[in-house]
Design a protein around this motif. Sequence first.
Motif, short mmCIF file in Angstrom:
data_model
loop_
_atom_site.label_atom_id
_atom_site.label_comp_id
_atom_site.label_asym_id
_atom_site.label_seq_id
_atom_site.Cartn_x
_atom_site.Cartn_y
_atom_site.Cartn_z
N LEU A 85 8.12 -3.97 1.86
CA LEU A 85 6.78 -3.41 2.03
C LEU A 85 6.10 -3.99 3.27
CD1 LEU A 85 4.75 -1.48 0.67
CD2 LEU A 85 3.89 -3.45 -0.60
N ILE A 86 6.24 -5.29 3.47
CA ILE A 86 5.68 -5.96 4.65
C ILE A 86 6.30 -5.37 5.92
CG2 ILE A 86 5.68 -8.14 5.94
CD1 ILE A 86 5.24 -9.55 3.20
N ASN A 87 7.62 -5.25 5.93
CA ASN A 87 8.30 -4.70 7.11
C ASN A 87 7.89 -3.25 7.37
OD1 ASN A 87 9.61 -7.13 7.43
ND2 ASN A 87 11.54 -6.43 6.57
N ARG A 88 7.76 -2.47 6.30
CA ARG A 88 7.33 -1.08 6.45
C ARG A 88 5.93 -1.01 7.06
NH1 ARG A 88 5.82 2.85 1.52
NH2 ARG A 88 5.33 4.72 2.71
N ALA A 89 5.03 -1.84 6.53
CA ALA A 89 3.65 -1.85 7.05
C ALA A 89 3.63 -2.23 8.53
CB ALA A 89 2.78 -2.81 6.23
N LEU A 90 4.40 -3.22 8.89
CA LEU A 90 4.45 -3.64 10.30
C LEU A 90 5.02 -2.54 11.19
CD1 LEU A 90 5.60 -7.33 9.92
CD2 LEU A 90 3.39 -6.53 10.77
N LYS A 91 6.08 -1.89 10.74
CA LYS A 91 6.69 -0.82 11.53
C LYS A 91 5.75 0.37 11.68
CE LYS A 91 11.41 -2.11 10.46
NZ LYS A 91 12.62 -1.81 9.67
N LEU A 92 4.83 0.54 10.72
CA LEU A 92 3.86 1.63 10.80
C LEU A 92 2.61 1.25 11.59
CD1 LEU A 92 4.13 3.04 7.16
CD2 LEU A 92 4.82 4.18 9.29
N GLY A 93 2.59 0.04 12.12
CA GLY A 93 1.49 -0.36 13.00
C GLY A 93 0.33 -1.05 12.30
N ALA A 94 0.62 -1.79 11.23
CA ALA A 94 -0.44 -2.53 10.55
C ALA A 94 -1.00 -3.61 11.46
CB ALA A 94 0.10 -3.16 9.27
N SER A 95 -2.29 -3.78 11.41
CA SER A 95 -2.95 -4.83 12.20
C SER A 95 -2.81 -6.17 11.50
CB SER A 95 -4.43 -4.49 12.37
OG SER A 95 -5.08 -4.55 11.10
N SER A 96 -3.12 -7.23 12.21
CA SER A 96 -3.11 -8.57 11.60
C SER A 96 -4.10 -8.66 10.45
CB SER A 96 -3.43 -9.63 12.65
OG SER A 96 -2.40 -9.69 13.61
N THR A 97 -5.22 -7.96 10.58
CA THR A 97 -6.24 -7.96 9.51
C THR A 97 -5.67 -7.34 8.24
OG1 THR A 97 -7.99 -7.79 11.14
CG2 THR A 97 -8.55 -7.16 8.89
N ILE A 98 -4.96 -6.22 8.38
CA ILE A 98 -4.34 -5.57 7.22
C ILE A 98 -3.32 -6.50 6.59
CG2 ILE A 98 -2.83 -3.68 6.49
CD1 ILE A 98 -4.13 -1.98 8.72
N MET A 99 -2.50 -7.13 7.41
CA MET A 99 -1.46 -8.01 6.89
C MET A 99 -2.06 -9.21 6.16
SD MET A 99 1.08 -6.21 7.59
CE MET A 99 2.40 -7.28 7.05
N TYR A 100 -3.20 -9.68 6.65
CA TYR A 100 -3.86 -10.80 5.98
C TYR A 100 -4.46 -10.35 4.64
CZ TYR A 100 -6.93 -14.66 4.91
OH TYR A 100 -7.55 -15.69 4.26
N LYS A 101 -5.19 -9.23 4.67
CA LYS A 101 -5.87 -8.76 3.46
C LYS A 101 -4.90 -8.33 2.37
CE LYS A 101 -10.27 -7.44 5.47
NZ LYS A 101 -11.21 -6.36 5.75
N CYS A 102 -3.81 -7.70 2.76
CA CYS A 102 -2.87 -7.16 1.77
C CYS A 102 -1.78 -8.14 1.35
CB CYS A 102 -2.22 -5.89 2.30
SG CYS A 102 -3.39 -4.55 2.54
N PHE A 103 -1.37 -9.02 2.25
CA PHE A 103 -0.24 -9.90 1.97
C PHE A 103 -0.55 -11.38 2.16
CE2 PHE A 103 1.48 -5.84 3.56
CZ PHE A 103 2.18 -5.44 2.43
N GLY A 104 -1.74 -11.70 2.67
CA GLY A 104 -2.09 -13.09 2.89
C GLY A 104 -1.38 -13.73 4.08
N LEU A 105 -0.86 -12.91 4.99
CA LEU A 105 -0.13 -13.44 6.14
C LEU A 105 -1.10 -13.80 7.26
CD1 LEU A 105 2.90 -10.99 6.41
CD2 LEU A 105 2.82 -13.22 5.31
N ALA A 106 -0.96 -14.99 7.77
CA ALA A 106 -1.77 -15.43 8.91
C ALA A 106 -1.34 -14.65 10.16
CB ALA A 106 -1.58 -16.93 9.14
N HIS A 107 -2.21 -14.65 11.15
CA HIS A 107 -1.93 -13.93 12.40
C HIS A 107 -0.61 -14.40 13.02
CE1 HIS A 107 -2.54 -11.94 16.22
NE2 HIS A 107 -2.32 -13.10 16.82
#
Length: 182
Positions: A85-107
């Motif tokens: 899911l993380i890889n899919r979101a990144l490949k679809l152009g998720a921003s760092s903000t999205i990755m933080y809010k949805c997965f808790g990933l730091a920039h």
Amino acid sequence: MSLSFNLLNQAMLTQVLHELHLGNLQRCKALGLGEDDIDLLQSLPPTTLSRLAHASVPWVEVRIDSPVLRRLIEQADRDEQNQRLINRALKLGASSTIMYKCFGLAHSETAMRRRLLRIESRKGRPHQLSETQEHALWQRWCQLRTQDGTDDQLDAMMLLAEEQQISLAVVWQQINHYSSGK
């Protein structure tokens, strides 16, 4: 069959002796040894330890804890799904903000994952949609939300990004914009 017992005996004895050398008596107890067994093993000469390690009779018992095994497999499956899911979101152009809010990933973690996936980062503001594209996006969003029945907004947004062939960051921005009442 004695070869497998022999290897199992050797592995256990090696582990126990290593734990004893480190002073990890609790670990030895967790492996199934009592205090008397620990004292006895510490007092044995090397020749006796060698015979014990090469014994053709099994003195180590292995058993599977099925409930724990199943929980570990289920957790591994959930972790694997989350990584996809993380890889899919990144490949679809998720921003760092999205990755933080949805997965808790730091920039920095998001940036490293992008590099590993060979995703080129875009500079500047995200692409702006035309009014027609915004309307189509919102209509499809409303349709997905009534069909879906779940609260997984991210999955619906990723589906929109795929269908509309636009960045997930743009979808996120538009949905939040419209949801907050413009």
